[in-house]
Design a protein around this motif. Structure first.
Motif: not given
Length: 312
Positions: A180-184, A221, A223, A225, A236, A256-257, A259
Motif C-alpha cells: 500500500p505504500h509502494y508509491e510513497l 527513507h 517517512l 506513517l 516492512q 513502517y512503510p 513496500i
C-alpha cells in the motif's frame, strides 16, 4: 506420551494457527511451513489442522512412551530412530521406548513431526499453536524443554501406508504483490528493492525475517506513517533501508512503510531459509499469485487422492 530428552534450538507445538483475533492484537502463530505441516498430517490421515511438533535447525531427541505412527516433513535434519535413518515425506510406525533423534542439515531450517491423531494439548482461542510472544497455547505458551512430556494417543493397529510425499520445490525468487505504500517511496528505492540480491540476517525468527543487502543507503527513507494493519507476508521497510518480512508470530500493526506483500504460495518458503541464504523478489499480478496458490493446492489434492486407498 512423548518425552523431550533434548529440545534443540526451538521445539514448539503448532497447528495451522489462531484465526479471527488480529483485531484484538493476537497473532496467528501456527506452523511456518504450512505445506510441510499439511503433508505430514495427510500421510497419517490426520486432519490438516492436527497439531504437530515444529523443530528448528535440529539437535533434538524425543523418546516415545507408547506405540504410535509418525510422519516427517520439511527440512531434512538427519533424523534417526534408534540409530536407523528416517526421511522427510514418509510415515513410520513407532514402538514404545524408541528414540527419535535429529542432527542438523543445510537443506532447510524447520522439520515437522506429525503423530497419528495429533499432539494433545488445550486449545486457546480455537488453536493449539504456541504463541511465544504472548505465552499462550501449546505447552504452557513456551517452547518445549528437556524433561517435558507431551500427550498423544497410542496407536497400536498395523500400519500399511508406505507412501512418500515430496514437498513443493524451494524457491529463491519470491513473488510479491505491490504494498500500500509502494508509491510513497522514491523510484530509486523501488528500483533498488527490485534489483537487489538479499541475504537472510541471522537475527531472524518466527516473528519476521530480516534481510541484508548492499543497497541499504539507497533504500533509506524518512517517512513517518500512522500505524496500519499488517499480516504474515507483509514486507516492512524501516528507515535504515533493510526490509523485514513479517511471519506468523509478527505483530498485528506497524508504522513502517509496507513496500510489498509475499504471495500466499511463497510465504512458506521463509520457514526454510537459513542465515546467509540468497533471495530476490519479483512482482506478479493478482492472477499470477492465485495461479501459484491453485497449483500448490492441486499438489495437495493429488497427494490426498493417492493416499485415499490406504484409508478406505
Amino acid at each position: 506420551m512423548i518425552k523431550v530428552i533434548k529440545s534443540g534450538i526451538q521445539l514448539t507445538i503448532q497447528d495451522l494457527g489462531r484465526v479471527g483475533f488480529r483485531h484484538l492484537g493476537v497473532s496467528r502463530s501456527g506452523s511456518l511451513d504450512t505445506y510441510a505441516h499439511i503433508i505430514a498430517n495427510r500421510l497419517l490421515n490426520n486432519t490438516d489442522n492436527a497439531a504437530v511438533l515444529e523443530l528448528t535447525v535440529g539437535l533434538c531427541e524425543l523418546q516415545f512412551q507408547c506405540d504410535t505412527v509418525i510422519a516427517l516433513h520439511g527440512a531434512d535434519l538427519k533424523a534417526t530412530l534408534d540409530g536407523h535413518p528416517l526421511y522427510p515425506g514418509w510415515s513410520y510406525p513407532i514402538k514404545a521406548m524408541q528414540t527419535l533423534k535429529f542432527a542438523t542439515g543445510r537443506g532447510g531450517s524447520r522439520a515437522y513431526i506429525a503423530v497419528k491423531g495429533g499432539i494433545e494439548c488445550p486449545e486457546v482461542m480455537g488453536s493449539k499453536s504456541t504463541d511465544l510472544g504472548a505465552a499462550i497455547g501449546g505447552f504452557n505458551g513456551r517452547a518445549l524443554q528437556s524433561g517435558d512430556v507431551v500427550a498423544i494417543s497410542p496407536y497400536t493397529k498395523p500400519w500399511l501406508c508406505n507412501k512418500g510425499a515430496l514437498t513443493p520445490p524451494k524457491r529463491n525468487i519470491i513473488r510479491l504483490h505491490v504494498g500500500p505504500h509502494y508509491e510513497l517511496l522514491t523510484p530509486e528505492c523501488i528500483n533498488a528493492f527490485c534489483d537487489t540480491a538479499f541475504t537472510i540476517n541471522p537475527n531472524s525468527n518466527r516473528m519476521g525475517v530480516r534481510l541484508d543487502h548492499k543497497n541499504a543507503d539507497i533504500m533509506q527513507h524518512t517517512l513517518s506513517l500512522p500505524s496500519v494493519a499488517v499480516a504474515p507476508g507483509s514486507i516492512q521497510l524501516p528507515p535504515d533501508g533493510n526490509p523485514i518480512v513479517l511471519l506468523n508470530d509478527g505483530q498485528t500493526t506497524g508504522g513502517y512503510p509496507l513496500i510489498a506483500h509475499v504471495i500466499e504460495a511463497d510465504l512458506h518458503q521463509f520457514a526454510q531459509f537459513r542465515t546467509a541464504d540468497p533471495i530476490t523478489f519479483e512482482f506478479v499480478s493478482l492472477e499470477q499469485g492465485n495461479a501459484a496458490k491453485n497449483k500448490l493446492d492441486a499438489h495437495l489434492a493429488q497427494l490426498k487422492l493417492s493416499l485415499s486407498r490406504y484409508w478406505d
